[in-house]
Design a protein around this motif. Structure first.
Motif, mmCIF file in Angstrom:
data_model
loop_
_atom_site.group_PDB
_atom_site.id
_atom_site.type_symbol
_atom_site.label_atom_id
_atom_site.label_comp_id
_atom_site.label_asym_id
_atom_site.label_seq_id
_atom_site.Cartn_x
_atom_site.Cartn_y
_atom_site.Cartn_z
ATOM 1 N N GLN A 19 21.477 42.355 56.475
ATOM 2 C CA GLN A 19 22.348 40.516 56.584
ATOM 3 C C GLN A 19 23.374 41.364 55.703
ATOM 4 O O GLN A 19 23.040 41.675 54.012
ATOM 5 C CB GLN A 19 21.229 39.614 56.309
ATOM 6 N N GLY A 20 24.438 41.127 55.320
ATOM 7 C CA GLY A 20 25.333 41.782 54.373
ATOM 8 C C GLY A 20 26.451 40.746 54.943
ATOM 9 O O GLY A 20 27.048 40.730 56.111
ATOM 10 N N SER A 21 27.448 40.167 53.637
ATOM 11 C CA SER A 21 28.964 39.979 54.078
ATOM 12 C C SER A 21 30.051 41.070 53.825
ATOM 13 O O SER A 21 29.190 41.684 53.385
ATOM 14 C CB SER A 21 28.931 38.588 53.707
ATOM 15 N N PRO A 22 31.331 41.044 54.299
ATOM 16 C CA PRO A 22 31.761 41.713 53.389
ATOM 17 C C PRO A 22 32.744 41.695 51.730
ATOM 18 O O PRO A 22 32.344 40.367 51.950
ATOM 19 C CB PRO A 22 33.304 41.706 54.401
ATOM 20 N N GLN A 23 32.427 42.857 51.127
ATOM 21 C CA GLN A 23 32.501 42.035 49.881
ATOM 22 C C GLN A 23 34.662 42.695 49.509
ATOM 23 O O GLN A 23 34.595 43.961 49.638
ATOM 24 C CB GLN A 23 31.847 43.151 48.541
ATOM 25 N N GLY A 24 35.477 42.299 48.398
ATOM 26 C CA GLY A 24 36.486 42.748 48.128
ATOM 27 C C GLY A 24 37.271 41.794 48.200
ATOM 28 O O GLY A 24 36.564 40.556 48.873
ATOM 29 N N GLY A 25 38.424 41.857 47.868
ATOM 30 C CA GLY A 25 39.595 41.093 48.162
ATOM 31 C C GLY A 25 40.401 41.163 46.913
ATOM 32 O O GLY A 25 41.759 41.471 47.599
ATOM 33 N N TRP A 26 40.099 41.420 45.738
ATOM 34 C CA TRP A 26 41.515 41.972 44.956
ATOM 35 C C TRP A 26 41.679 42.861 44.851
ATOM 36 O O TRP A 26 40.411 43.350 44.466
ATOM 37 C CB TRP A 26 41.356 40.579 43.769
ATOM 38 N N ASN A 27 42.968 43.134 44.573
ATOM 39 C CA ASN A 27 42.884 45.451 44.647
ATOM 40 C C ASN A 27 44.126 45.221 43.345
ATOM 41 O O ASN A 27 44.939 44.372 43.227
ATOM 42 C CB ASN A 27 43.260 45.713 45.395
ATOM 43 N N LEU A 28 44.201 46.207 42.387
ATOM 44 C CA LEU A 28 44.883 46.392 41.644
ATOM 45 C C LEU A 28 45.532 47.752 42.178
ATOM 46 O O LEU A 28 44.969 48.905 42.399
ATOM 47 C CB LEU A 28 44.485 46.889 40.233
ATOM 48 N N SER A 29 46.414 47.901 42.405
ATOM 49 C CA SER A 29 47.174 49.482 42.921
ATOM 50 C C SER A 29 48.653 49.551 42.181
ATOM 51 O O SER A 29 48.970 48.537 41.483
ATOM 52 C CB SER A 29 47.612 49.241 43.878
ATOM 53 N N VAL A 30 48.818 51.192 42.509
ATOM 54 C CA VAL A 30 49.714 51.484 41.056
ATOM 55 C C VAL A 30 50.687 52.280 42.024
ATOM 56 O O VAL A 30 50.557 52.844 43.074
ATOM 57 C CB VAL A 30 49.777 51.925 40.267
ATOM 58 N N TYR A 31 52.763 51.738 42.070
ATOM 59 C CA TYR A 31 53.532 52.138 42.731
ATOM 60 C C TYR A 31 53.514 53.686 42.424
ATOM 61 O O TYR A 31 53.696 53.692 41.401
ATOM 62 C CB TYR A 31 54.303 51.085 43.076
ATOM 63 N N PHE A 83 25.936 31.268 41.258
ATOM 64 C CA PHE A 83 26.319 30.346 42.199
ATOM 65 C C PHE A 83 26.745 31.276 43.780
ATOM 66 O O PHE A 83 26.258 31.707 44.992
ATOM 67 C CB PHE A 83 27.619 28.741 43.282
ATOM 68 N N PHE A 84 27.595 32.292 43.094
ATOM 69 C CA PHE A 84 28.587 33.834 43.903
ATOM 70 C C PHE A 84 27.173 34.352 44.063
ATOM 71 O O PHE A 84 27.379 35.217 45.492
ATOM 72 C CB PHE A 84 29.291 33.512 44.349
ATOM 73 N N LYS A 85 26.464 34.707 42.678
ATOM 74 C CA LYS A 85 25.563 35.977 42.494
ATOM 75 C C LYS A 85 25.019 36.535 43.807
ATOM 76 O O LYS A 85 24.619 38.017 44.445
ATOM 77 C CB LYS A 85 25.012 35.779 41.106
ATOM 78 N N PRO A 86 23.998 35.719 44.461
ATOM 79 C CA PRO A 86 23.616 35.982 45.639
ATOM 80 C C PRO A 86 24.115 36.697 46.979
ATOM 81 O O PRO A 86 23.870 37.807 46.906
ATOM 82 C CB PRO A 86 22.146 35.095 45.880
ATOM 83 N N ALA A 87 25.068 35.641 47.064
ATOM 84 C CA ALA A 87 26.117 36.902 47.883
ATOM 85 C C ALA A 87 26.621 38.079 47.053
ATOM 86 O O ALA A 87 26.748 38.577 47.982
ATOM 87 C CB ALA A 87 27.201 35.802 47.684
ATOM 88 N N VAL A 88 26.977 38.514 46.505
ATOM 89 C CA VAL A 88 27.293 39.795 45.375
ATOM 90 C C VAL A 88 26.379 40.581 45.775
ATOM 91 O O VAL A 88 26.181 41.842 46.316
ATOM 92 C CB VAL A 88 28.206 39.314 44.289
ATOM 93 N N ASP A 89 24.869 39.995 45.696
ATOM 94 C CA ASP A 89 24.109 41.069 45.490
ATOM 95 C C ASP A 89 23.904 41.924 46.745
ATOM 96 O O ASP A 89 22.689 42.465 47.299
ATOM 97 C CB ASP A 89 22.902 40.568 44.974
ATOM 98 N N GLY A 90 23.935 40.910 47.701
ATOM 99 C CA GLY A 90 23.693 40.557 49.545
ATOM 100 C C GLY A 90 24.472 41.370 49.922
ATOM 101 O O GLY A 90 24.643 41.840 51.438
#
Length: 104
Positions: A19-31, A83-90
């Motif tokens: 069981q799990g959901s995708p993690q991520g969303g914000w990124n820092l990038s350099v041109y 609240f969100f840590k359990p989702a992050v863990d999985g």
């Protein structure tokens, strides 16, 4: 959603292996063509530091990306982190493929 007590959270159903959901969303990038590469690298390093991630969590309740920051007492007691840590863990990382954006 007038009554917060009427809201619930349910886990994503498990598949055949886990069981799990995708993690991520914000990124820092350099041109790569930036005329200020060193400043851009310094900014990314600063924003990615444990101390700045702790401050961001304390002030904005955003989840840190550094595991070590979750051990900071002020972060541990943050309501949104709790609240969100359990989702992050999985959660699982999104695939590192060029077609990844079309999947999400």
């Amino acid at each position: 959603f007038k009554d917060k007590e009427n809201l619930g959270v349910a886990p994503v159903p498990g598949g055949s292996s886990a069981q799990g959901s995708p993690q991520g969303g914000w990124n820092l990038s350099v041109y790569a063509g930036s005329k200020n590469l060193q400043a851009a690298y310094a900014f990314v390093k600063y924003m990615s530091s444990a101390s700045v991630q702790q401050q961001t969590t304390e002030k904005l309740s955003l989840l840190p990306t550094r595991k070590s920051v979750y051990d900071v007492p002020a972060v541990k007691k943050n309501e949104m982190v709790k609240f969100f840590k359990p989702a992050v863990d999985g959660a699982v990382q999104r695939p590192w493929i060029a077609e990844g954006n079309s999947l999400f």
